[in-house]
Design a protein around this motif. Structure first.
Motif, PDB file in Angstrom:
ATOM      1  N   CYS A  17      47.431   9.966 -10.513  1.00 31.21           N
ATOM      2  CA  CYS A  17      46.003  10.158 -10.240  1.00 31.21           C
ATOM      3  C   CYS A  17      45.421   9.090  -9.316  1.00 31.21           C
ATOM      4  CB  CYS A  17      45.206  10.231 -11.538  1.00 31.21           C
ATOM      5  SG  CYS A  17      45.193   8.725 -12.505  1.00 31.21           S
ATOM      6  N   LYS A  18      46.198   8.090  -8.953  1.00 28.71           N
ATOM      7  CA  LYS A  18      45.697   7.046  -8.054  1.00 28.71           C
ATOM      8  C   LYS A  18      46.627   6.892  -6.866  1.00 28.71           C
ATOM      9  CE  LYS A  18      42.984   4.333 -11.205  1.00 28.71           C
ATOM     10  NZ  LYS A  18      42.696   3.046 -11.783  1.00 28.71           N
ATOM     11  N   GLY A  19      46.040   6.544  -5.742  1.00 23.53           N
ATOM     12  CA  GLY A  19      46.811   6.330  -4.529  1.00 23.53           C
ATOM     13  C   GLY A  19      46.864   7.576  -3.666  1.00 23.53           C
ATOM     14  N   LEU A  20      47.494   7.448  -2.510  1.00 27.25           N
ATOM     15  CA  LEU A  20      47.589   8.572  -1.580  1.00 27.25           C
ATOM     16  C   LEU A  20      48.548   9.646  -2.077  1.00 27.25           C
ATOM     17  CD1 LEU A  20      47.498   6.692   1.840  1.00 27.25           C
ATOM     18  CD2 LEU A  20      45.663   7.972   0.721  1.00 27.25           C
TER      19      LEU A  20
ATOM     20  N   HIS B 172      43.988  15.508  -1.097  1.00 27.85           N
ATOM     21  CA  HIS B 172      43.381  14.507  -0.204  1.00 27.85           C
ATOM     22  C   HIS B 172      41.869  14.672  -0.023  1.00 27.85           C
ATOM     23  CE1 HIS B 172      46.940  12.300   1.758  1.00 27.85           C
ATOM     24  NE2 HIS B 172      47.306  12.772   0.592  1.00 27.85           N
ATOM     25  N   PRO B 173      41.332  15.885   0.122  1.00 29.09           N
ATOM     26  CA  PRO B 173      39.876  15.987   0.263  1.00 29.09           C
ATOM     27  C   PRO B 173      39.097  15.526  -0.974  1.00 29.09           C
ATOM     28  CG  PRO B 173      40.929  18.032   0.952  1.00 29.09           C
ATOM     29  CD  PRO B 173      41.984  17.180   0.327  1.00 29.09           C
ATOM     30  N   TYR B 174      39.755  15.447  -2.115  1.00 29.60           N
ATOM     31  CA  TYR B 174      39.089  15.072  -3.364  1.00 29.60           C
ATOM     32  C   TYR B 174      39.234  13.599  -3.702  1.00 29.60           C
ATOM     33  CZ  TYR B 174      39.055  20.101  -3.883  1.00 29.60           C
ATOM     34  OH  TYR B 174      38.861  21.437  -3.662  1.00 29.60           O
TER      35      TYR B 174
ATOM     36  N   ILE C 159      41.680   1.647  -3.371  1.00 32.85           N
ATOM     37  CA  ILE C 159      42.719   2.476  -3.978  1.00 32.85           C
ATOM     38  C   ILE C 159      42.105   3.846  -4.241  1.00 32.85           C
ATOM     39  CG2 ILE C 159      44.278   2.795  -5.927  1.00 32.85           C
ATOM     40  CD1 ILE C 159      44.292  -0.250  -6.261  1.00 32.85           C
ATOM     41  N   PRO C 160      42.436   4.832  -3.413  1.00 30.81           N
ATOM     42  CA  PRO C 160      41.860   6.154  -3.627  1.00 30.81           C
ATOM     43  C   PRO C 160      42.379   6.785  -4.918  1.00 30.81           C
ATOM     44  CG  PRO C 160      43.452   6.203  -1.836  1.00 30.81           C
ATOM     45  CD  PRO C 160      43.334   4.779  -2.279  1.00 30.81           C
ATOM     46  N   PHE C 161      41.531   7.593  -5.539  1.00 33.53           N
ATOM     47  CA  PHE C 161      41.911   8.269  -6.768  1.00 33.53           C
ATOM     48  C   PHE C 161      41.195   9.610  -6.846  1.00 33.53           C
ATOM     49  CE2 PHE C 161      38.147   5.885  -7.750  1.00 33.53           C
ATOM     50  CZ  PHE C 161      37.413   6.691  -8.609  1.00 33.53           C
ATOM     51  N   ILE C 162      41.669  10.471  -7.728  1.00 30.72           N
ATOM     52  CA  ILE C 162      41.047  11.765  -7.934  1.00 30.72           C
ATOM     53  C   ILE C 162      40.454  11.796  -9.338  1.00 30.72           C
ATOM     54  CG2 ILE C 162      43.212  12.844  -8.676  1.00 30.72           C
ATOM     55  CD1 ILE C 162      42.179  15.426  -7.291  1.00 30.72           C
TER      56      ILE C 162
END
Length: 140
Positions: A24-27, A68-70, A76-79
């Motif tokens: 749920c975290k990262g690219l 990716h759009p979410y 640190i990108p996450f959804i």
């Protein structure tokens, strides 16, 4: 197909037989995992067929970069779990009646990945061989 239970993974919770994990975290958010990690969602299925369907769906969505759009977050990108659940539910509805075709395409993609890995290893060997041919003529 009824909705499965999706929650944030907690190692203290009891493990069931038909569990799948998704990063749920990262690219690589959404990537299906066989073993849990601290940054993953837990997907609890009712049977092996449902587990396989969700594993294939997650793999397909991850490969298509559908998550990716979410992704949110600057470092640190996450959804978010709600967006994850919504996307999975929408895609399961969309795939109704097309499960066999989708599974066949996922298997083709996995076979291509194996070929890609083999080619990469061959390229590494060729590169090493070129280096050895030249290095054997040079002084140490």
């Amino acid at each position: 197909m009824k909705a499965v239970k999706i929650s944030t993974y907690n190692p203290k919770n009891q493990k069931s037989n038909f569990e799948l994990y998704a990063l749920c975290k990262g690219l690589n958010s959404g990537k299906p995992l066989e073993q849990p990690c601290p940054n993953c969602f837990l997907i609890q299925c009712k049977n092996q067929q449902e587990l396989d369907m969700y594993r294939n769906l997650l793999f397909g969505l991850w490969k298509a970069k559908a998550f990716h759009p979410y992704l949110i977050g600057s470092v640190i990108p996450f959804i978010r779990i709600n967006e994850f659940k919504t996307l999975l539910a929408e895609q399961i509805q969309h795939l109704k009646g097309k499960e066999k075709i989708f599974k066949a395409d996922v298997q083709k993609v996995k076979a291509l990945e194996v070929k890609e890995r083999q080619m990469y290893e061959q390229l590494l060997l060729i590169s090493e061989l070129k280096r050895i041919y030249i290095a054997r003529h040079l002084r140490k």
